[in-house]
Design a protein around this motif. Structure first.
Motif, PDB file in Angstrom:
ATOM      1  N   GLY A  71      80.694  90.465 -31.090  1.00  0.00           N
ATOM      2  CA  GLY A  71      81.721  90.966 -30.173  1.00  0.00           C
ATOM      3  C   GLY A  71      81.267  90.987 -28.720  1.00  0.00           C
ATOM      4  N   ASP A  72      79.953  90.917 -28.497  1.00  0.00           N
ATOM      5  CA  ASP A  72      79.436  90.947 -27.124  1.00  0.00           C
ATOM      6  C   ASP A  72      79.362  89.552 -26.502  1.00  0.00           C
ATOM      7  N   ILE A  73      79.625  88.524 -27.312  1.00  0.00           N
ATOM      8  CA  ILE A  73      79.539  87.165 -26.770  1.00  0.00           C
ATOM      9  C   ILE A  73      80.618  86.961 -25.712  1.00  0.00           C
ATOM     10  N   ILE A  74      80.201  86.462 -24.540  1.00  0.00           N
ATOM     11  CA  ILE A  74      81.162  86.202 -23.463  1.00  0.00           C
ATOM     12  C   ILE A  74      81.839  84.859 -23.710  1.00  0.00           C
ATOM     13  N   PRO A  75      83.186  84.840 -23.745  1.00  0.00           N
ATOM     14  CA  PRO A  75      83.857  83.539 -23.912  1.00  0.00           C
ATOM     15  C   PRO A  75      83.492  82.615 -22.752  1.00  0.00           C
ATOM     16  N   VAL A  76      83.274  81.338 -23.044  1.00  0.00           N
ATOM     17  CA  VAL A  76      82.810  80.397 -22.010  1.00  0.00           C
ATOM     18  C   VAL A  76      83.714  80.374 -20.777  1.00  0.00           C
ATOM     19  N   ARG A  77      85.008  80.556 -20.988  1.00  0.00           N
ATOM     20  CA  ARG A  77      85.943  80.511 -19.857  1.00  0.00           C
ATOM     21  C   ARG A  77      85.759  81.667 -18.883  1.00  0.00           C
ATOM     22  N   LYS A  78      85.155  82.747 -19.350  1.00  0.00           N
ATOM     23  CA  LYS A  78      84.998  83.928 -18.491  1.00  0.00           C
ATOM     24  C   LYS A  78      83.651  83.964 -17.779  1.00  0.00           C
ATOM     25  N   LEU A  79      82.944  82.854 -17.835  1.00  0.00           N
ATOM     26  CA  LEU A  79      81.577  82.834 -17.311  1.00  0.00           C
ATOM     27  C   LEU A  79      81.522  82.551 -15.814  1.00  0.00           C
ATOM     28  N   LYS A  80      82.579  81.905 -15.311  1.00  0.00           N
ATOM     29  CA  LYS A  80      82.619  81.509 -13.901  1.00  0.00           C
ATOM     30  C   LYS A  80      82.317  82.688 -12.989  1.00  0.00           C
ATOM     31  N   ARG A  81      81.596  82.412 -11.943  1.00  0.00           N
ATOM     32  CA  ARG A  81      81.277  83.395 -10.892  1.00  0.00           C
ATOM     33  C   ARG A  81      80.295  84.470 -11.336  1.00  0.00           C
ATOM     34  N   LYS A  82      79.857  84.423 -12.583  1.00  0.00           N
ATOM     35  CA  LYS A  82      78.798  85.357 -12.983  1.00  0.00           C
ATOM     36  C   LYS A  82      77.454  84.775 -12.561  1.00  0.00           C
ATOM     37  N   LYS A  83      76.547  85.646 -12.180  1.00  0.00           N
ATOM     38  CA  LYS A  83      75.240  85.187 -11.667  1.00  0.00           C
ATOM     39  C   LYS A  83      74.122  85.512 -12.662  1.00  0.00           C
ATOM     40  N   PHE A  84      73.256  84.544 -12.845  1.00  0.00           N
ATOM     41  CA  PHE A  84      72.113  84.726 -13.738  1.00  0.00           C
ATOM     42  C   PHE A  84      70.855  84.215 -13.067  1.00  0.00           C
ATOM     43  N   ASP A  85      69.700  84.620 -13.590  1.00  0.00           N
ATOM     44  CA  ASP A  85      68.484  84.015 -13.039  1.00  0.00           C
ATOM     45  C   ASP A  85      67.621  83.286 -14.074  1.00  0.00           C
ATOM     46  N   LEU A  86      68.113  83.179 -15.292  1.00  0.00           N
ATOM     47  CA  LEU A  86      67.372  82.401 -16.299  1.00  0.00           C
ATOM     48  C   LEU A  86      68.334  81.955 -17.402  1.00  0.00           C
ATOM     49  N   LEU A  87      68.111  80.749 -17.896  1.00  0.00           N
ATOM     50  CA  LEU A  87      68.879  80.269 -19.042  1.00  0.00           C
ATOM     51  C   LEU A  87      67.947  80.144 -20.246  1.00  0.00           C
ATOM     52  N   VAL A  88      68.389  80.684 -21.373  1.00  0.00           N
ATOM     53  CA  VAL A  88      67.699  80.403 -22.630  1.00  0.00           C
ATOM     54  C   VAL A  88      68.668  79.593 -23.482  1.00  0.00           C
ATOM     55  N   ALA A  89      68.345  78.332 -23.718  1.00  0.00           N
ATOM     56  CA  ALA A  89      69.208  77.468 -24.530  1.00  0.00           C
ATOM     57  C   ALA A  89      68.635  77.424 -25.946  1.00  0.00           C
ATOM     58  N   VAL A  90      69.460  77.744 -26.923  1.00  0.00           N
ATOM     59  CA  VAL A  90      68.995  77.720 -28.309  1.00  0.00           C
ATOM     60  C   VAL A  90      69.750  76.647 -29.092  1.00  0.00           C
ATOM     61  N   ASP A  91      69.046  75.953 -29.974  1.00  0.00           N
ATOM     62  CA  ASP A  91      69.672  74.972 -30.865  1.00  0.00           C
ATOM     63  C   ASP A  91      70.332  73.812 -30.104  1.00  0.00           C
ATOM     64  N   CYS A  92      69.856  73.543 -28.882  1.00  0.00           N
ATOM     65  CA  CYS A  92      70.411  72.464 -28.042  1.00  0.00           C
ATOM     66  C   CYS A  92      69.328  71.417 -27.797  1.00  0.00           C
ATOM     67  N   SER A  93      69.600  70.179 -28.153  1.00  0.00           N
ATOM     68  CA  SER A  93      68.591  69.143 -27.954  1.00  0.00           C
ATOM     69  C   SER A  93      68.546  68.653 -26.509  1.00  0.00           C
TER      70      SER A  93
END
Ligand SMILES: [Mn+2]
Length: 357
Positions: A71-93
């Motif tokens: 339930g805490d997962i942010i829908p991809v469409r709502k991600l715009k304009r949010k700021k982060f300082d690190l990406l952790v990509a899982v299960d992505c080649s």
């Protein structure tokens, strides 16, 4: 348990410790492993004192919405304009395997890649945990958690369990190694409700899944002397039952369960994208599913892969069938080579026929 690369671990630790807001992403059309590893990763990071956010196409959650943290997962469409300082990509080649909505947000960030795909070429991520011998990205998240000395809770263990169970076909595929079972054993210590989870994922199906399967069964097409079998679900099929791909997760088992099947294909349409066709691929024996998927820019594992073919369904099917035929019966002569005088003696009738097509 094969050890994680110490240098990569140290790099990841430095990146994580220096980050406040961390974005966690899996691949497009997330499966159980993608979701399980992202949910657990976000929980572990949060428990370690960071602001961590998992983001995915939440329509793909399906049955896995029972997981605590889903339930805490942010829908991809709502991600715009949010700021982060690190990406952790899982299960992505690769970076391109992440949802298109996430890529612009993640592009400039430092990146940690946690992946087990053979198609991973080792160029994705400033710190990389890539082990194609691992059963799942979830198994790698567990290894990282152990190395970081992050404690697991039941919710986290269940998300990792789901990732492992779904990516190993309930600990049945050859990717199930001694280390896989040791990881699973540790997860059980944290109170994973195995019977409940099995019942949710494999024992019961919503009505719309049953209806989609019924339609898929009707579409079953077996060819090449039972070596290849395929099923198809059209956009209208999903519409009729108001279902999504998540409701058709195990439809690929229909063509795969045909005796003598070597290549199983599941063609399906995504609503609003009729100019492209998705295809799930499963193989047996020596056939490499990624070889087929790669022809269309897709990827995955040796026996399970997928791709998006940039063509409407009829054309897409013809292209994939040709790729399958070329793999099963590789053209022996170069196009400009002289024609053979007569069919090779001893070749099965069907092969000769195919060569003539
Ligand atoms: Mn996986």
């Amino acid at each position: 348990m094969s050890a994680l690369d110490k240098a990569e671990c140290a790099k990841a630790r430095a990146l994580i410790e220096g980050a406040k807001r961390i974005l966690v992403s899996g691949h497009v059309s997330p499966d159980g492993d993608s979701l399980g590893s992202m949910i657990s990763m976000a929980r572990l990071l949060t428990a370690a004192g960071h602001e961590a956010f998992a983001s995915a196409d939440v329509n793909a959650l399906g049955k896995l919405s029972f997981l605590e943290g889903a339930g805490d997962i942010i829908p991809v469409r709502k991600l715009k304009r949010k700021k982060f300082d690190l990406l952790v990509a899982v299960d992505c080649s690769s970076f391109d395997r992440m949802p298109p909505e996430i890529r612009p947000v993640a592009e400039k960030l430092p990146k940690i890649c946690i992946d087990h795909h053979v198609t991973n070429d080792g160029t994705f991520g400033d710190a990389q945990f890539v082990d194609p011998s691992a059963s799942s990205a979830s198994e790698l998240v567990w290894r990282l958690a152990k190395w970081m000395e992050w404690p697991l809770d039941r919710a986290c263990a269940e998300a990792l369990w789901v990732g492992m169970v779904t990516d190993t076909g309930r600990f049945a595929y050859d990717s199930t190694r001694p280390g896989t079972m040791r990881t699973a054993a540790d997860l059980l210590k944290h109170g994973v409700r195995t019977a409940l989870i099995n019942d949710i994922i494999y024992g019961t199906f919503p009505r719309k899944s049953m209806e989609l399967k019924r339609m898929a069964w009707r579409s079953l097409h077996i060819w090449k002397n039972r070596r290849v079998a395929e099923v198809t679900l059209l956009r209208d099929d999903f519409r009729k039952v108001r279902g999504t791909k998540a409701d058709a997760e195990d439809v690929i088992e229909i063509p795969r369960s045909v005796a003598h099947n070597e290549i199983a294909l599941f063609f399906y349409q995504i609503p609003d994208r009729t100019k492209e066709t998705r295809c799930s691929i499963r193989t047996r024996g020596d056939w490499d599913a990624t070889a087929l998927a790669a022809k269309f820019g897709g990827g995955g594992h040796v026996k399970a892969a997928g791709c998006t073919i940039k063509a409407p369904i009829g054309v897409a099917k013809r292209q994939m069938r040709k790729a399958v035929k070329d793999m099963l019966y590789p053209p022996k002569k170069k196009p400009d080579a002289p024609e053979p005088q007569k069919p090779e003696a001893g070749a099965p009738a069907e092969e000769r026929k195919d060569a003539a097509q």
